[in-house]
Design an enzyme around this catalytic site. Structure first.
Site, mmCIF file in Angstrom:
data_model
loop_
_atom_site.group_PDB
_atom_site.id
_atom_site.type_symbol
_atom_site.label_atom_id
_atom_site.label_comp_id
_atom_site.label_asym_id
_atom_site.label_seq_id
_atom_site.Cartn_x
_atom_site.Cartn_y
_atom_site.Cartn_z
ATOM 1 N N CYS B 104 0.815 -1.219 0.000
ATOM 2 C CA CYS B 104 0.000 0.000 0.000
ATOM 3 C C CYS B 104 0.848 1.268 0.000
ATOM 4 C CB CYS B 104 -0.934 -0.005 1.201
ATOM 5 S SG CYS B 104 -1.937 -1.483 1.260
ATOM 6 N N HIS B 402 -9.514 2.832 -1.359
ATOM 7 C CA HIS B 402 -8.071 2.618 -1.256
ATOM 8 C C HIS B 402 -7.619 1.595 -2.287
ATOM 9 C CE1 HIS B 402 -4.164 1.610 0.188
ATOM 10 N NE2 HIS B 402 -4.529 0.588 0.928
ATOM 11 N N CYS B 437 0.626 3.236 5.935
ATOM 12 C CA CYS B 437 1.015 1.909 6.409
ATOM 13 C C CYS B 437 0.855 0.913 5.270
ATOM 14 C CB CYS B 437 0.151 1.493 7.595
ATOM 15 S SG CYS B 437 -1.616 1.501 7.212
#
Lengths: 315, 451
Positions: B104, B402, B437
């Site tokens: 990510c 996301h 993160c």
């Protein structure tokens, strides 16, 4: 003085199982006839095979298949620059046929079929490397009463000639319903799955497919039908196949990773079996500042404990 | 330190080499999985985001220094995803490119690496970004079939090939779809975060509050035109599909927990608190950021929003439960601040990626915890608390969605525009802290300052 009997090679498990079946029947008959069981005595013999050659391609291929099943990383070079030692679980697998040969002897007093593996402890005292010529020994010892029957230890040892003892494994089996004298005061050694045990926070989760038993049977040679066939499992009172305890313990050992070091102690106590397929929650955590890890595995759904153990570096 | 303007840390005085400035960004609206972009590939989406950027800044035919990006869920045939996207764009075909992947954090790491090359003088301009689709995800054959096919292709005879095929079992034919489970633990990211959430005792209400703010902030930013020069419509989508402008605390409170449902029975566990509302949904999308040296931007007559000051990547030991999987930014930020001579309070904006609402909250709780900061971060005491009114002011991943590798570019472009606007309003420099993160216990933090 224990008699040492040298065999020409490690026996094949297939033939041993046939003998185990036969001797289990014989023992059942004997027990029905005599019914007083205070006379159970272990054979006073150690089986020995010298010159087990691990340099042959078969062993390397076997180790590779074993690694893939239990999740051991490919053995390269250790941080000390040596070729990595083979995992303790593989040495257990290597020596298992010899221990089984002891258990199928006509004078072994417990039936092979129905023996339950309740505990295992192994020590890697020096790394065994692929290519080493090994001497493997096995004997049975410490027949003792248990509140549910009798327990016996099968001890296997692997020696690298010229270097000394490299591995010692003690597998504890329970023969349910076998009476030894003074069973009334016999302790139970398995962890109590129904008691106050509360699962810790997990660090991992194993999704074990239905074929897990067959996959480990193929690399361990332990083709006990309770692990490989639904019918076989039902015959022994399990609704589905169950995972080999040593598969779960070997997987925990693998997941400890490099923190176990080159030489280590590896213990496991088995509680309730893992019915397949299954999702097992696992906690593998450092046990303290002194190094080493403890592990627990339990059913995520019911919280039932499956196994607990420890991996402790020796150096 | 509770001032509105940044303290004069080292970052504002001198930086060796050339500045890497952020000129602008572009992304496509993020779509919910299986939604408008269900048939779009990573390359389709990355190309669309890139082409929108080219159009906005007049880069047609331009040979840029480098285009860097990646995708987390990537098909093996997309080995040169970014280069192929460049070739499909109006940029000069002489623009080099490479793929990068850090779960990510892919997009943010791409920004860091492009800005580093600019600062070293190796390139004058570059684009950083990422693309991800869960709708068009690669599907692989099962391990048994894969090994059999490989063995067959290695076999030298027909007999060998037949033997390899004969080893295939019916169970081997089941396809493998990508999972969000951590390879080393088998726990999904949500389950990992549920453990961290329980450990830190984060409440359901606090998580829902973060989620609600994310939706309201993002909706307000869309309504206020903030994204007008940051987004190009794609496949009929003009706004982020996941956004719920009318979301309410009551609605969020009705959602059932989805992660950590087994933890209540554990020692140290807690009732489950993480829902589909306070966890990021699976989404499709792509984003890119245009970076350059100040001189290059001036020569091309391009605006300059901000500069990339510095960045720090951290990783944590999560495998045996020592640290939470998504806690690496908690470690990266204090190291970054120390190097820059900054304090946690020295920022006008905090862009903390909302993998889950609780990720933001456990990170903030960690920084406020004296004991944790001493023992885990090696600080003298708590790093401190942030002014929550400066947190994710234009919404973040909970509302926008996301698409893993696309998040870094979305956040950097947003942060750059925010500090530029603030500096323009106040006449003083403005500064943003960005943290993302990532799987594998990774985390990247960056400081972005108005230029």
């Amino acid at each position: 003085m224990t008699r040492v009997e040298t065999l020409p090679a490690l026996p094949a498990l297939g033939g041993l199982y046939a003998r185990g079946l036969a001797s289990s029947g014989r023992i059942a008959v004997r027990r029905t006839v005599s019914s007083g069981a205070g006379d159970l005595v272990l054979p006073d013999v150690t089986y020995r095979v010298a010159g087990v050659d691990t340099s042959v391609p078969d062993v390397a291929a076997h180790l590779e298949r074993y690694r893939r099943v239990v999740g051991e990383p490919a053995g390269g070079t250790t941080s000390a620059g040596n070729p990595a030692g083979v995992p303790a679980g593989f040495l257990h697998v290597l020596a298992f046929p010899l221990a089984t040969a002891v258990m199928v002897r006509g004078d072994f007093p417990l039936p092979l079929l129905g023996l339950v593996h309740v505990e295992n402890s192994a020590a890697v005292l020096r790394p065994v490397r692929l290519g080493d010529q090994l001497e493997v020994r096995a004997h049975a010892t410490n027949l003792r009463p248990h509140r549910r029957g009798a327990q016996v230890d099968l001890v296997t040892e692997v020696t690298v000639p010229g270097e000394g003892l490299a591995y010692r494994g003690v597998s504890t089996y329970l023969a349910k319903g076998v009476d030894l004298p003074d069973t009334s005061s016999a302790p139970g050694t398995e962890p109590d799955a129904r008691g106050e045990w509360v699962p810790p926070l997990p660090t991992a989760r194993w999704s074990l497919p239905a074929g897990t038993g067959r996959a480990y049977a193929a690399v361990s040679g332990d083709r006990n039908p309770i692990h490989t066939s639904a019918l076989g499992a039902k015959a022994f009172g399990f609704p589905r196949t169950i995972a080999h305890g040593m598969y779960t313990a070997a997987r925990a050992l693998a997941e400890v990773g490099t923190g176990r070091g080159e030489t280590y102690d590896w213990t496991v106590s088995f509680a309730k079996p893992v019915l397949l397929p299954s999702t097992v929650d696992v906690a593998i955590r450092p046990s303290g500042p002194g190094g080493g890890f403890t592990y627990q595995a339990w059913s995520g759904r019911s919280g039932t404990l499956h196994l607990t153990g420890a991996v402790t570096p020796r150096s | 330190m509770a001032t509105n303007k940044p303290s004069p840390g080292r970052s504002t005085s001198t930086t060796p080499g050339t500045d890497a400035v952020i000129i602008g960004g572009n992304r496509i609206p993020f779509a919910r999985a299986g939604g408008k972009y269900a048939t779009a590939s990573n390359q389709d989406m990355f190309t669309a985001a890139l082409e929108g950027l080219v159009a906005r800044y007049g880069l047609q035919g331009e040979r840029l220094g480098e285009v860097v990006g990646g995708a987390v869920l990537k098909h093996s045939r997309d080995f040169n995803l970014v280069r192929e996207s460049v070739l499909g764009s109006s940029l000069s075909p002489q623009t080099p490119a490479y793929d990068l992947q850090q779960a990510c954090a892919t997009g943010l790491e791409a920004v860091v690496t492009v800005s580093n090359k600019i600062r070293l003088g190796q390139i004058e301009s570059g684009v950083a970004g990422g693309s991800d689709t869960v709708s068009d995800a690669p599907i692989a054959v099962g391990e048994g079939l894969r090994r059999a096919l490989l063995a067959a292709s290695h076999a030298k005879s027909l007999g060998g090939r037949l033997k390899a095929f004969a080893s295939i079992r019916p169970g081997d034919l089941a396809p493998l779809t990508p999972r969000t489970d951590e390879p080393r633990t088998g726990l999904s990211m949500g389950e990992h975060q549920a453990i961290t959430t329980a450990t830190w005792g984060i409440s359901r209400e606090a998580q829902d509050e973060i989620a609600l703010a994310s939706h309201h902030h993002l909706a307000a930013a869309w309504a206020g035109g903030f994204f007008d020069d940051l987004v190009t419509p794609f496949r009929g989508l003009t706004q982020d599909q996941n956004m719920r402008a009318d979301s309410s605390a009551e609605k969020l409170a009705t959602l059932p927990p989805v992660f950590g449902k087994r933890l209540a029975a554990s020692a140290g566990g807690a009732e489950p608190t993480m829902t589909a509302g306070n966890s990021t949904p699976l989404t499709d999308g792509a984003s890119v950021v245009l970076l350059g040296s100040r001189a290059w931007a001036e020569a091309k007559d391009l605006p300059v929003l901000a500069r990339v000051v510095d960045a720090e990547t951290a990783a944590v030991d999560y495998v045996h439960g020592h640290e939470g999987l998504l806690m690496a930014p908690a470690h990266a930020v204090p190291r970054l601040l120390a190097r820059q001579g900054l304090e946690l309070g020295d920022f006008d904006f905090y862009e903390i990626h909302e993998a889950f609402a609780s990720t933001v909250l456990t990170t903030l709780a960690a920084w406020e915890d004296d004991e944790y900061c001493r023992t885990e971060l090696g600080l003298d005491g708590a790093l401190g608390a942030i002014d929550r009114s400066r947190l994710n002011v234009n919404g973040s991943s909970l509302a926008a969605g996301h698409p893993f590798a696309a998040t870094g570019g979305r956040i950097v472009a947003t942060a750059a525009k925010l500090v530029a606007q603030r500096a323009a309003e106040t006449g003083r420099p403005a500064r943003a802290l960005v943290s993302v993160c990532a799987a594998g216990g990774l985390g990247v933090a960056a400081v972005i300052e108005s230029a």
